[in-house]
Design a protein around this motif. Structure first.
Motif, PDB file in Angstrom:
ATOM      1  N   VAL A 176      -3.801 -50.626 -36.635  1.00 54.13           N
ATOM      2  CA  VAL A 176      -4.894 -49.685 -36.452  1.00 54.13           C
ATOM      3  C   VAL A 176      -4.304 -48.278 -36.278  1.00 54.13           C
ATOM      4  CG1 VAL A 176      -6.855 -49.063 -34.982  1.00 54.13           C
ATOM      5  CG2 VAL A 176      -6.249 -51.474 -35.312  1.00 54.13           C
ATOM      6  N   PRO A 177      -4.648 -47.338 -37.174  1.00 52.82           N
ATOM      7  CA  PRO A 177      -4.152 -45.970 -36.976  1.00 52.82           C
ATOM      8  C   PRO A 177      -4.818 -45.330 -35.765  1.00 52.82           C
ATOM      9  CG  PRO A 177      -5.620 -46.059 -38.873  1.00 52.82           C
ATOM     10  CD  PRO A 177      -5.466 -47.464 -38.374  1.00 52.82           C
ATOM     11  N   LEU A 178      -4.109 -44.432 -35.136  1.00 51.16           N
ATOM     12  CA  LEU A 178      -4.626 -43.713 -33.979  1.00 51.16           C
ATOM     13  C   LEU A 178      -5.529 -42.569 -34.438  1.00 51.16           C
ATOM     14  CD1 LEU A 178      -1.170 -43.603 -32.221  1.00 51.16           C
ATOM     15  CD2 LEU A 178      -3.127 -44.995 -31.491  1.00 51.16           C
ATOM     16  N   ASP A 179      -6.439 -42.139 -33.574  1.00 50.37           N
ATOM     17  CA  ASP A 179      -7.274 -40.977 -33.884  1.00 50.37           C
ATOM     18  C   ASP A 179      -6.492 -39.682 -33.692  1.00 50.37           C
ATOM     19  OD1 ASP A 179      -9.792 -42.360 -34.468  1.00 50.37           O
ATOM     20  OD2 ASP A 179      -9.717 -42.923 -32.344  1.00 50.37           O
ATOM     21  N   LEU A 180      -5.649 -39.659 -32.677  1.00 48.41           N
ATOM     22  CA  LEU A 180      -4.811 -38.497 -32.360  1.00 48.41           C
ATOM     23  C   LEU A 180      -3.466 -39.009 -31.860  1.00 48.41           C
ATOM     24  CD1 LEU A 180      -7.167 -36.578 -29.885  1.00 48.41           C
ATOM     25  CD2 LEU A 180      -6.907 -36.051 -32.295  1.00 48.41           C
ATOM     26  N   VAL A 181      -2.438 -38.201 -32.034  1.00 46.85           N
ATOM     27  CA  VAL A 181      -1.171 -38.423 -31.350  1.00 46.85           C
ATOM     28  C   VAL A 181      -0.852 -37.126 -30.626  1.00 46.85           C
ATOM     29  CG1 VAL A 181       1.292 -38.916 -31.563  1.00 46.85           C
ATOM     30  CG2 VAL A 181      -0.323 -40.064 -33.088  1.00 46.85           C
ATOM     31  N   VAL A 182      -0.572 -37.224 -29.354  1.00 51.02           N
ATOM     32  CA  VAL A 182      -0.274 -36.044 -28.554  1.00 51.02           C
ATOM     33  C   VAL A 182       1.200 -36.118 -28.119  1.00 51.02           C
ATOM     34  CG1 VAL A 182      -0.896 -34.697 -26.522  1.00 51.02           C
ATOM     35  CG2 VAL A 182      -2.651 -36.035 -27.705  1.00 51.02           C
ATOM     36  N   THR A 183       1.918 -35.037 -28.419  1.00 48.21           N
ATOM     37  CA  THR A 183       3.298 -34.895 -27.959  1.00 48.21           C
ATOM     38  C   THR A 183       3.414 -33.589 -27.188  1.00 48.21           C
ATOM     39  OG1 THR A 183       4.259 -33.600 -29.778  1.00 48.21           O
ATOM     40  CG2 THR A 183       4.063 -35.998 -30.118  1.00 48.21           C
ATOM     41  N   GLU A 184       4.588 -33.330 -26.644  1.00 42.11           N
ATOM     42  CA  GLU A 184       4.796 -32.076 -25.918  1.00 42.11           C
ATOM     43  C   GLU A 184       4.757 -30.862 -26.847  1.00 42.11           C
ATOM     44  OE1 GLU A 184       9.076 -33.526 -26.689  1.00 42.11           O
ATOM     45  OE2 GLU A 184       7.056 -34.370 -26.525  1.00 42.11           O
ATOM     46  N   ARG A 185       4.907 -31.083 -28.143  1.00 37.14           N
ATOM     47  CA  ARG A 185       4.920 -29.979 -29.115  1.00 37.14           C
ATOM     48  C   ARG A 185       3.591 -29.728 -29.794  1.00 37.14           C
ATOM     49  NH1 ARG A 185      10.395 -31.757 -32.047  1.00 37.14           N
ATOM     50  NH2 ARG A 185      11.787 -31.351 -30.302  1.00 37.14           N
ATOM     51  N   GLU A 186       2.794 -30.797 -29.984  1.00 36.28           N
ATOM     52  CA  GLU A 186       1.589 -30.643 -30.808  1.00 36.28           C
ATOM     53  C   GLU A 186       0.646 -31.820 -30.670  1.00 36.28           C
ATOM     54  OE1 GLU A 186       2.463 -30.979 -35.072  1.00 36.28           O
ATOM     55  OE2 GLU A 186       4.239 -32.130 -34.525  1.00 36.28           O
ATOM     56  N   ILE A 187      -0.520 -31.639 -31.296  1.00 36.05           N
ATOM     57  CA  ILE A 187      -1.491 -32.713 -31.447  1.00 36.05           C
ATOM     58  C   ILE A 187      -1.589 -33.003 -32.938  1.00 36.05           C
ATOM     59  CG2 ILE A 187      -3.912 -33.378 -31.204  1.00 36.05           C
ATOM     60  CD1 ILE A 187      -4.000 -31.482 -28.775  1.00 36.05           C
ATOM     61  N   ILE A 188      -1.400 -34.248 -33.301  1.00 36.25           N
ATOM     62  CA  ILE A 188      -1.498 -34.652 -34.700  1.00 36.25           C
ATOM     63  C   ILE A 188      -2.835 -35.340 -34.866  1.00 36.25           C
ATOM     64  CG2 ILE A 188      -0.493 -36.077 -36.517  1.00 36.25           C
ATOM     65  CD1 ILE A 188       2.195 -35.794 -34.940  1.00 36.25           C
ATOM     66  N   GLN A 189      -3.647 -34.797 -35.771  1.00 40.99           N
ATOM     67  CA  GLN A 189      -4.977 -35.336 -35.996  1.00 40.99           C
ATOM     68  C   GLN A 189      -5.346 -35.182 -37.475  1.00 40.99           C
ATOM     69  OE1 GLN A 189      -7.539 -33.147 -33.377  1.00 40.99           O
ATOM     70  NE2 GLN A 189      -6.831 -31.187 -34.081  1.00 40.99           N
ATOM     71  N   PRO A 190      -6.431 -35.840 -37.874  1.00 36.96           N
ATOM     72  CA  PRO A 190      -6.819 -35.741 -39.299  1.00 36.96           C
ATOM     73  C   PRO A 190      -7.170 -34.327 -39.709  1.00 36.96           C
ATOM     74  CG  PRO A 190      -8.188 -37.360 -38.129  1.00 36.96           C
ATOM     75  CD  PRO A 190      -7.295 -36.717 -37.132  1.00 36.96           C
TER      76      PRO A 190
END
Length: 190
Positions: A176-190
């Motif tokens: 299942v792909p995630l809706d968001l990935v949050v790291t200390e550098r950025e938010i990865i989203q569609p």
């Protein structure tokens, strides 16, 4: 083909966790706090039920974020392993925790079982498509499938350090792909 995917995921997992393990304690603490701040800004709504996790080994520490959601009146829960599956048990301040294996803890059998609306998801590795490599047991994929079978669609937010990013995660049918990935550098989203 499945074994090839499993082997690739195992290699990705091992390498990403090795990179995470090399982070200095002070770097891990600062990065964890930055991730929590970023996630707080990204998820401005106040979901009623939030599942989080208690950190193991060199994993990101999201407890400050969980407390932010509690301050917003969310009910918190963490996974317990029951008969080979995850059960999200309410986390209440001061309630006793029991070992769950893998070095983590969860509330006992008497805790309320909740269905999360927002899932803060641990991971070993991730990619730009929000693919996730977990710890290899499939617990979260099965738990998400169970929630979806109930007609629920929780927001899935991967919580990770930037060093855990990989070029591409092999995605199998059950992943299942995630809706968001949050790291200390950025938010990865569609």
């Amino acid at each position: 083909m499945v074994s090839d995917s499993k082997e690739r995921k195992a290699t990705i997992r091992r390498n990403a966790l090795a990179r995470r393990d090399t982070m200095a304690d002070s770097e891990r603490i600062e990065a964890s706090l930055a991730v929590c701040d970023r996630a707080t800004a990204a998820v401005s709504v106040a979901p009623a039920v939030v599942s989080g996790f208690l950190p193991i080994r060199s994993e990101i520490d999201i407890r400050p974020l969980m407390m932010t959601f509690a301050d917003r009146r969310a009910r918190l829960c963490v996974p317990a392993i029951v008969d080979g599956a995850l059960q999200f048990r309410e986390l209440v301040r001061g309630a006793p925790l029991e070992p769950q294996g893998f070095g983590t803890y969860a509330p006992g059998n008497d805790a309320a079982v909740l269905d999360p609306e927002l899932m803060l998801v641990p991971l070993a590795a991730f990619d730009r498509r929000r693919g996730r490599v977990g710890y290899g047991r499939g617990y979260y994929d099965r738990a998400i499938a169970t929630l979806r079978d109930k007609g629920l669609s929780p927001l899935l937010v991967g919580m990770a350090f930037a060093c855990q990013e990989v070029e591409a995660v092999p995605m199998d049918a059950h992943d299942v792909p995630l809706d968001l990935v949050v790291t200390e550098r950025e938010i990865i989203q569609p």
